[in-house]
Design an enzyme around this catalytic site. Structure first.
Site, mmCIF file in Angstrom:
data_model
loop_
_atom_site.group_PDB
_atom_site.id
_atom_site.type_symbol
_atom_site.label_atom_id
_atom_site.label_comp_id
_atom_site.label_asym_id
_atom_site.label_seq_id
_atom_site.Cartn_x
_atom_site.Cartn_y
_atom_site.Cartn_z
ATOM 1 N N GLU A 49 11.163 1.266 3.742
ATOM 2 C CA GLU A 49 11.112 1.543 2.113
ATOM 3 C C GLU A 49 12.064 0.547 1.469
ATOM 4 O O GLU A 49 13.069 0.185 2.354
ATOM 5 C CB GLU A 49 10.638 2.925 1.919
ATOM 6 N N ASN A 121 7.126 1.453 -6.389
ATOM 7 C CA ASN A 121 8.076 0.896 -5.249
ATOM 8 C C ASN A 121 6.886 0.873 -4.092
ATOM 9 O O ASN A 121 5.508 1.866 -4.300
ATOM 10 C CB ASN A 121 8.678 2.446 -5.252
ATOM 11 N N LYS A 139 3.909 3.815 -4.391
ATOM 12 C CA LYS A 139 4.359 4.788 -3.875
ATOM 13 C C LYS A 139 3.452 6.103 -5.110
ATOM 14 O O LYS A 139 4.255 5.573 -6.082
ATOM 15 C CB LYS A 139 5.970 4.737 -3.627
ATOM 16 N N GLU A 159 14.765 7.480 -8.868
ATOM 17 C CA GLU A 159 13.162 6.778 -8.038
ATOM 18 C C GLU A 159 12.418 6.352 -9.987
ATOM 19 O O GLU A 159 11.903 5.773 -9.821
ATOM 20 C CB GLU A 159 12.358 7.153 -7.630
ATOM 21 N N CYS A 208 7.877 7.585 1.868
ATOM 22 C CA CYS A 208 8.983 7.876 2.217
ATOM 23 C C CYS A 208 8.881 9.787 1.761
ATOM 24 O O CYS A 208 8.576 10.020 2.636
ATOM 25 C CB CYS A 208 10.459 7.567 1.329
ATOM 26 N N ASN A 233 13.819 6.208 2.456
ATOM 27 C CA ASN A 233 15.125 5.651 2.754
ATOM 28 C C ASN A 233 15.487 7.081 2.643
ATOM 29 O O ASN A 233 15.448 7.762 1.556
ATOM 30 C CB ASN A 233 15.629 4.901 1.601
#
Ligand code: CDV
Length: 358
Positions: A49, A121, A139, A159, A208, A233
């Site tokens: 990622e 993302n 994502k 995020e 993730c 991550n």
């Protein structure tokens, strides 16, 4: 008897990337891993990622010019701008010349046809033989907070501040040129009982935190996914969480393996799970990049917290055993009892009990 569907695949784990590491340095490291993959006859390499930069959502960055440095541009007019982008072009060129498909995560700044910008993302899949981007995933499950916590001894996870939720859902895709003898749509005739498990491989992508959500895996499982690619991550330690640094890291690795192994087993698919690892901008990221079989067993795992290629030769035909057995969804799912899964978001506890004798 199912014919073998063999591919050699790899997770290209990346060691830490610091805030001031140049994109060109990161790309050189990625190219080096691609070179190693070529020597081992690998046909598909998965990177982590946000592979091109540090995991910037751990930082409070508010200057738009500074934020822009962490994103690659694309738009309604040029959806595949990544292919010609001066940062990433070389990756695709090398992948093509080596004949290796690649998949990696990056920050995507998208401009729609009205000029509105959205940040995602994102993970891309590039087919070397076709010379094109076959699929994009944005994502869905963003962790963390939208506002910085701004407290001493709290590691930020922003995020929700930097990205919008992905808007593409969990769309599986077929990848040509990966296995020999794949059945094509124009081969179908009425004498053939089922084409399941015989066409070009069916893939899906996750990023993730998505791997912790069984719903995400199931969306791919229901489309017949044979291989899920996942970049992460995952921090190994946060001062606000309970436990010593060592205990936290062990637990983070346990939950990572548990999620990937369960997702693969319960959807009868392989998965390639690739992390960024080591001490990045003072924060610890777990390593443990793994390739998991449909049995749920780990068949390859990284041994370091540095740049490392984790390789496995897999036979996608192995997916059939559980796809036709314990996880034959068509035979065994009982959907009339699953309504709550999409009707309800948060927990609604059932009513309290009455006090005894009243
Ligand atoms: N990048 C991530 O999605 N990280 C989350 C952490 C914050 C829990 C993860 O699932 O690993």
């Amino acid at each position: 008897m199912t014919s073998p569907r063999l591919i050699t695949v790899a997770a290209a784990q990346l060691g830490a990337i610091q805030l001031n590491t140049l994109r060109t340095e990161v790309i050189d490291r990625m190219l080096n891993l691609l070179g190693q993959a070529k020597d081992l006859d690998v046909r598909l390499v998965v990177f982590p990622e946000l592979a091109l930069t540090t995991f910037f959502p751990r930082h409070i960055i508010q200057d738009p010019a500074e934020i822009a440095k962490y994103f690659e541009e694309s738009s309604d007019e040029n959806p595949n701008a990544l292919l010609t982008n001066e940062n990433t072009r070389v990756l695709f060129e090398r992948a093509k010349s080596l004949g290796i498909d690649i998949s990696f995560g990056y920050g995507e700044r998208w401009s729609d046809k009205y000029g509105k910008q959205s940040h995602y993302n994102t993970m891309t899949y590039y087919s070397a033989k076709g010379g094109s981007i076959l699929a994009k995933y944005r994502k869905v499950h963003l962790p963390g907070t939208k506002e910085p916590v701004r407290k001493p001894n709290v590691a930020e996870q922003l995020e929700k501040m930097f990205f919008e939720n992905g808007d593409l859902g969990f769309q599986a895709f077929r990848v040509p040129h990966l296995v020999d003898g794949a059945l094509k749509a124009n081969d179908i005739d009425s004498t053939r009982p089922s084409t399941d498990g015989k066409g070009d491989p069916i893939l899906g992508m996750l990023l993730c935190n998505d791997r912790r959500w069984p719903e995400a895996w199931r969306c791919y499982g229901l489309q017949g996914a044979e291989l899920v690619l996942q970049g992460y991550n995952t921090r190994g330690y946060a001062p606000q969480n309970p436990g010593t640094p060592k205990a936290q890291e062990e637990l983070a690795i346990f939950h990572h393996r548990l999620s990937c192994q369960a997702g693969s087993y319960q959807n009868a698919c392989f998965s390639i799970n690739c992390g960024k690892a080591g001490y990045e901008d003072g924060g610890l990221l777990i390593a443990s990049s793994i390739i998991v079989a449909p049995s749920g067993k780990i068949i390859a795992e990284s041994k370091t917290s540095d740049d490392e290629l984790v390789v496995a030769s897999i036979d996608l035909a192995e997916c059939r055993f559980n796809k036709e057995g314990v996880f034959n969804f068509g035979k065994h799912r009982v959907v009339e009892h699953y309504g709550r899964l999409i009707e309800q978001v948060g927990v609604q506890e059932i009513p309290l009990l009455e006090r005894d004798g009243q």
